[in-house]
Scaffold this active site. Structure first.
Site, PDB file in Angstrom:
ATOM      1  N   ASP A 223       0.825  -1.204   0.000  1.00 43.25           N
ATOM      2  CA  ASP A 223       0.000   0.000   0.000  1.00 43.25           C
ATOM      3  C   ASP A 223       0.867   1.265   0.000  1.00 43.25           C
ATOM      4  O   ASP A 223       1.814   1.379   0.780  1.00 43.25           O
ATOM      5  CB  ASP A 223      -0.874   0.056   1.261  1.00 43.25           C
ATOM      6  CG  ASP A 223      -1.678  -1.213   1.505  1.00 43.25           C
ATOM      7  OD1 ASP A 223      -1.198  -2.306   1.171  1.00 43.25           O
ATOM      8  OD2 ASP A 223      -2.794  -1.106   2.037  1.00 43.25           O
ATOM      9  N   HIS A 225      -1.126   4.394  -0.586  1.00 45.25           N
ATOM     10  CA  HIS A 225      -2.198   5.226  -0.034  1.00 45.25           C
ATOM     11  C   HIS A 225      -2.034   6.730  -0.236  1.00 45.25           C
ATOM     12  O   HIS A 225      -2.142   7.501   0.713  1.00 45.25           O
ATOM     13  CB  HIS A 225      -2.371   4.922   1.455  1.00 45.25           C
ATOM     14  CG  HIS A 225      -3.310   3.779   1.726  1.00 45.25           C
ATOM     15  ND1 HIS A 225      -4.619   3.769   1.305  1.00 45.25           N
ATOM     16  CD2 HIS A 225      -3.124   2.596   2.366  1.00 45.25           C
ATOM     17  CE1 HIS A 225      -5.199   2.644   1.670  1.00 45.25           C
ATOM     18  NE2 HIS A 225      -4.313   1.900   2.312  1.00 45.25           N
ATOM     19  N   ASP A 252      -4.150  -0.637  -3.201  1.00 47.29           N
ATOM     20  CA  ASP A 252      -4.288   0.509  -2.292  1.00 47.29           C
ATOM     21  C   ASP A 252      -3.305   1.624  -2.652  1.00 47.29           C
ATOM     22  O   ASP A 252      -2.488   2.071  -1.846  1.00 47.29           O
ATOM     23  CB  ASP A 252      -4.134   0.090  -0.828  1.00 47.29           C
ATOM     24  CG  ASP A 252      -5.406  -0.564  -0.282  1.00 47.29           C
ATOM     25  OD1 ASP A 252      -6.299  -0.884  -1.098  1.00 47.29           O
ATOM     26  OD2 ASP A 252      -5.519  -0.738   0.938  1.00 47.29           O
ATOM     27  N   ASP A 255      -6.564   6.888  -1.667  1.00 44.27           N
ATOM     28  CA  ASP A 255      -7.285   7.076  -0.386  1.00 44.27           C
ATOM     29  C   ASP A 255      -6.305   7.330   0.761  1.00 44.27           C
ATOM     30  O   ASP A 255      -5.123   7.028   0.696  1.00 44.27           O
ATOM     31  CB  ASP A 255      -8.180   5.878  -0.038  1.00 44.27           C
ATOM     32  CG  ASP A 255      -9.509   5.893  -0.781  1.00 44.27           C
ATOM     33  OD1 ASP A 255      -9.915   6.980  -1.234  1.00 44.27           O
ATOM     34  OD2 ASP A 255     -10.140   4.829  -0.903  1.00 44.27           O
ATOM     35  N   ARG A 256      -6.871   7.884   1.845  1.00 44.77           N
ATOM     36  CA  ARG A 256      -6.114   8.239   3.047  1.00 44.77           C
ATOM     37  C   ARG A 256      -5.188   9.436   2.778  1.00 44.77           C
ATOM     38  O   ARG A 256      -5.442  10.530   3.239  1.00 44.77           O
ATOM     39  CB  ARG A 256      -5.307   7.062   3.592  1.00 44.77           C
ATOM     40  CG  ARG A 256      -6.137   5.884   4.060  1.00 44.77           C
ATOM     41  CD  ARG A 256      -6.747   6.149   5.401  1.00 44.77           C
ATOM     42  NE  ARG A 256      -7.334   4.943   5.986  1.00 44.77           N
ATOM     43  CZ  ARG A 256      -7.959   4.913   7.143  1.00 44.77           C
ATOM     44  NH1 ARG A 256      -8.099   6.001   7.856  1.00 44.77           N
ATOM     45  NH2 ARG A 256      -8.463   3.791   7.604  1.00 44.77           N
ATOM     46  N   ASN A 284      -8.446  -3.226  -1.867  1.00 41.55           N
ATOM     47  CA  ASN A 284      -9.809  -2.951  -1.409  1.00 41.55           C
ATOM     48  C   ASN A 284     -10.147  -1.462  -1.468  1.00 41.55           C
ATOM     49  O   ASN A 284     -11.317  -1.078  -1.415  1.00 41.55           O
ATOM     50  CB  ASN A 284     -10.018  -3.481   0.022  1.00 41.55           C
ATOM     51  CG  ASN A 284      -9.137  -2.793   1.045  1.00 41.55           C
ATOM     52  OD1 ASN A 284      -7.910  -2.825   0.932  1.00 41.55           O
ATOM     53  ND2 ASN A 284      -9.740  -2.185   2.052  1.00 41.55           N
ATOM     54  N   HIS A 285      -9.127  -0.604  -1.628  1.00 37.85           N
ATOM     55  CA  HIS A 285      -9.393   0.837  -1.755  1.00 37.85           C
ATOM     56  C   HIS A 285      -9.514   1.290  -3.207  1.00 37.85           C
ATOM     57  O   HIS A 285      -9.761   2.480  -3.446  1.00 37.85           O
ATOM     58  CB  HIS A 285      -8.328   1.658  -1.023  1.00 37.85           C
ATOM     59  CG  HIS A 285      -8.627   1.793   0.433  1.00 37.85           C
ATOM     60  ND1 HIS A 285      -9.322   2.865   0.953  1.00 37.85           N
ATOM     61  CD2 HIS A 285      -8.367   0.975   1.485  1.00 37.85           C
ATOM     62  CE1 HIS A 285      -9.461   2.713   2.257  1.00 37.85           C
ATOM     63  NE2 HIS A 285      -8.884   1.568   2.607  1.00 37.85           N
ATOM     64  N   HIS A 333      -3.552  -8.584  -2.945  1.00 39.87           N
ATOM     65  CA  HIS A 333      -3.602  -7.509  -1.950  1.00 39.87           C
ATOM     66  C   HIS A 333      -3.949  -8.013  -0.552  1.00 39.87           C
ATOM     67  O   HIS A 333      -3.262  -7.696   0.421  1.00 39.87           O
ATOM     68  CB  HIS A 333      -4.608  -6.441  -2.370  1.00 39.87           C
ATOM     69  CG  HIS A 333      -4.702  -5.326  -1.370  1.00 39.87           C
ATOM     70  ND1 HIS A 333      -3.688  -4.406  -1.211  1.00 39.87           N
ATOM     71  CD2 HIS A 333      -5.649  -4.995  -0.462  1.00 39.87           C
ATOM     72  CE1 HIS A 333      -4.020  -3.560  -0.248  1.00 39.87           C
ATOM     73  NE2 HIS A 333      -5.193  -3.892   0.231  1.00 39.87           N
ATOM     74  N   ARG A 383     -11.927  -7.178  10.227  1.00 42.65           N
ATOM     75  CA  ARG A 383     -12.353  -6.014   9.455  1.00 42.65           C
ATOM     76  C   ARG A 383     -13.861  -5.981   9.223  1.00 42.65           C
ATOM     77  O   ARG A 383     -14.414  -4.947   8.882  1.00 42.65           O
ATOM     78  CB  ARG A 383     -11.651  -5.999   8.097  1.00 42.65           C
ATOM     79  CG  ARG A 383     -10.156  -5.899   8.174  1.00 42.65           C
ATOM     80  CD  ARG A 383      -9.549  -5.991   6.787  1.00 42.65           C
ATOM     81  NE  ARG A 383      -8.098  -6.089   6.831  1.00 42.65           N
ATOM     82  CZ  ARG A 383      -7.268  -5.050   6.799  1.00 42.65           C
ATOM     83  NH1 ARG A 383      -7.746  -3.839   6.731  1.00 42.65           N
ATOM     84  NH2 ARG A 383      -5.969  -5.238   6.843  1.00 42.65           N
ATOM     85  N   HIS A 410      -2.027  -4.804   2.538  1.00 39.80           N
ATOM     86  CA  HIS A 410      -3.315  -4.618   3.221  1.00 39.80           C
ATOM     87  C   HIS A 410      -3.236  -4.244   4.695  1.00 39.80           C
ATOM     88  O   HIS A 410      -4.208  -3.771   5.262  1.00 39.80           O
ATOM     89  CB  HIS A 410      -4.127  -5.911   3.039  1.00 39.80           C
ATOM     90  CG  HIS A 410      -5.585  -5.840   3.335  1.00 39.80           C
ATOM     91  ND1 HIS A 410      -6.379  -4.751   3.043  1.00 39.80           N
ATOM     92  CD2 HIS A 410      -6.428  -6.751   3.905  1.00 39.80           C
ATOM     93  CE1 HIS A 410      -7.628  -5.011   3.397  1.00 39.80           C
ATOM     94  NE2 HIS A 410      -7.678  -6.208   3.931  1.00 39.80           N
TER      95      HIS A 410
END
Length: 481
Positions: A223, A225, A252, A255-256, A284-285, A333, A383, A410
């Site tokens: 990730d 991000h 990923d 995002d963030r 997943n993002h 991921h 999660r 992840h």
């Protein structure tokens, strides 16, 4: 001292650990307090807040549920549950709890703001579903007229050659420098880059075979991000993509962090420039629900347009789900599955494009969301999506498919990577000082042609004073940011 008094003492110790951001240790202490006295709702909501900080949203929901069993009027539990459901993109469930919170605290402006924002998302999601249901959805790619987009004379950024209509090294270098300077490229070039990668991805299977360059190396990153400056630092310390240096970014990308547009356009440009030396897996993002909550949708709209976000969404739907390096290393991921004996051929044939969004169950969902656990067998996901899988599950998958190991991402890790399951399952995470708060190192894995693995760790580098989730600020309080 009786059990209730001891529980309060332990709870206070947990509170101190929480304030110091030692969330895992705080969870242990709250658990100890619960074992001493399991009838105090606030112990569960406090632990739920720690789980939110660690992105264990399923555990946070379970704790909120338990708190509400003990005290149905404990509003903080509704708020925690709403936070977890919002984080998972379960907007309708979050809305139910936010309505309760707002009703009980009508003068709480923050609660009202969160309620309004959540209601707005629910209405929009329902509207978009209705449109899709009632008419044949036309691809955004088919509605774009790139040739009609004029480049203004005032534009002083890098340009794609109008004769070749292809990116070259000079353009990519110029684009990276422009992004470092916090400037944008022209929207025409951004659209061209996304369209080129979308076309490649639509033609690719859901599982891709990857070779290590015979006279070079393959680098696997986890990730990133939206942390553009840390992302570029990976290339600065480890080398830029080339015919001799292949990169695989394991989901990923966005995002963030608040420079997600810069990260994804750089990755896409390199994919266009070196189609056989830059690989991208969906995380997943790279999904609509996550992008609505964690900032990417807002960022694309702020920097470019809603149409561009829709094109990104279509392109994310076409991203491959997994890779296999030299027939021996499986890279995805999240992780593995709720059943044994899943074959690579099954993964290869997943209709990811027809499915679009990954849903809440099935192979595609589990590839993006699952996590390893030290215990044997399978467990309920911390999660709230996917599963947790033990060393025996990893062993079965590797033996079924004649593989040596799994590399996945992840999860943030203090040192940037962790080796589990008897050395057969490795987690790599490449966003150092995640969200400017966690203090973790980032890591990458270099793989040589003889499949030797070299783990490289690195620290965060300075970046402009733009906070994480800048473009999702209406949710930052709800998500515990």
């Amino acid at each position: 001292m009786n059990r209730e008094q001891k529980a309060e003492e332990v709870k206070n110790e947990a509170n101190v650990l929480f304030k110091e951001k030692h969330f895992s240790e705080a969870i242990k202490k709250y658990t100890e307090a619960i074992e001493l006295n399991d009838r105090v709702a606030s112990y569960y909501t406090n632990r739920a807040f720690c789980h939110l900080k660690l992105e264990a949203y399923g555990y946070a929901i379970s704790d909120a549920d338990k708190a509400l069993e003990i005290d149905p009027n404990f509003t903080k539990a509704n708020y925690r549950r709403a936070s977890a459901n919002m984080a998972l993109g379960n907007f309708k469930e979050a809305l139910k709890d936010l309505k309760i919170v707002s009703k009980r605290a009508p003068n709480d402006k923050d609660a009202k703001l969160k309620l309004d924002e959540c209601a707005k998302i629910v209405r929009r999601v329902e509207f978009e579903k209705a449109i899709e249901h009632n008419e044949m959805r036309r691809s955004v790619a088919d509605t774009l007229d790139i040739d009609a987009m004029a480049i203004e004379s005032s534009y002083d950024g890098p340009r794609i050659d109008s004769e070749t209509n292809m990116v070259d090294r000079e353009f990519v270098n110029g684009m990276i420098q422009r992004f470092k300077d916090q400037k944008k490229i022209h929207k025409k070039y951004a659209f061209m880059i996304i369209l080129a990668v979308r076309k490649m991805m639509l033609e690719a299977p859901s599982l891709i075979d990857v070779k290590v360059p015979s006279d070079g190396k393959l680098t696997i990153c986890g990730d990133v991000h939206g942390q553009f400056y840390d992302f570029i630092n990976i290339f600065d310390i480890n080398g830029y993509p080339s015919e001799k240096h292949t990169y695989l970014f394991n989901g990923d990308f966005v995002d963030r962090g608040s420079f997600s547009v810069e990260v994804i356009l750089t990755l896409f440009a390199y994919k266009w420039l070196y189609p056989n030396n830059l690989y991208l897996a969906r995380g997943n993002h790279e999904t609509d629900n996550m992008n609505k909550v964690y900032g990417f949708e807002g960022e694309v709209k702020a920097k470019f347009s809603e149409m561009m976000f829709k094109l990104f969404s279509e392109t994310f739907n076409a991203l491959p789900l997994s890779h296999v390096v030299e027939n021996k290393i499986f890279v995805t991921h999240g992780g593995l599955f709720s059943r044994d004996n899943v074959t690579l051929d099954e993964i290869r044939k997943i209709d990811r494009i027809g499915q679009g969004q990954p849903g809440a169950e099935g192979l595609m969902c589990e590839l993006l969301w699952s996590d390893p656990q030290p215990e044997m067998g399978r467990g309920k996901s911390k999660r709230g999506v996917g599963i947790q899988f033990g060393p025996d599950v990893t062993r079965n998958f590797l033996e079924t498919n004649n593989l040596d190991m799994i590399i996945r991402s992840h999860e943030v890790k203090e040192e940037g990577y962790v080796i589990e399951h008897d050395g057969k399952c490795v987690t790599v995470f490449s966003a150092p000082n995640y969200c400017d708060t966690v203090g973790n190192k980032g890591a990458l894995i270099n793989i040589t042609p003889d499949l030797k693995l070299d783990y490289v760790t690195f620290s965060a580098v300075p970046h402009p004073s733009v906070k994480p989730m800048q473009y999702a600020s209406q949710f930052s309080g709800l998500l515990g940011m």
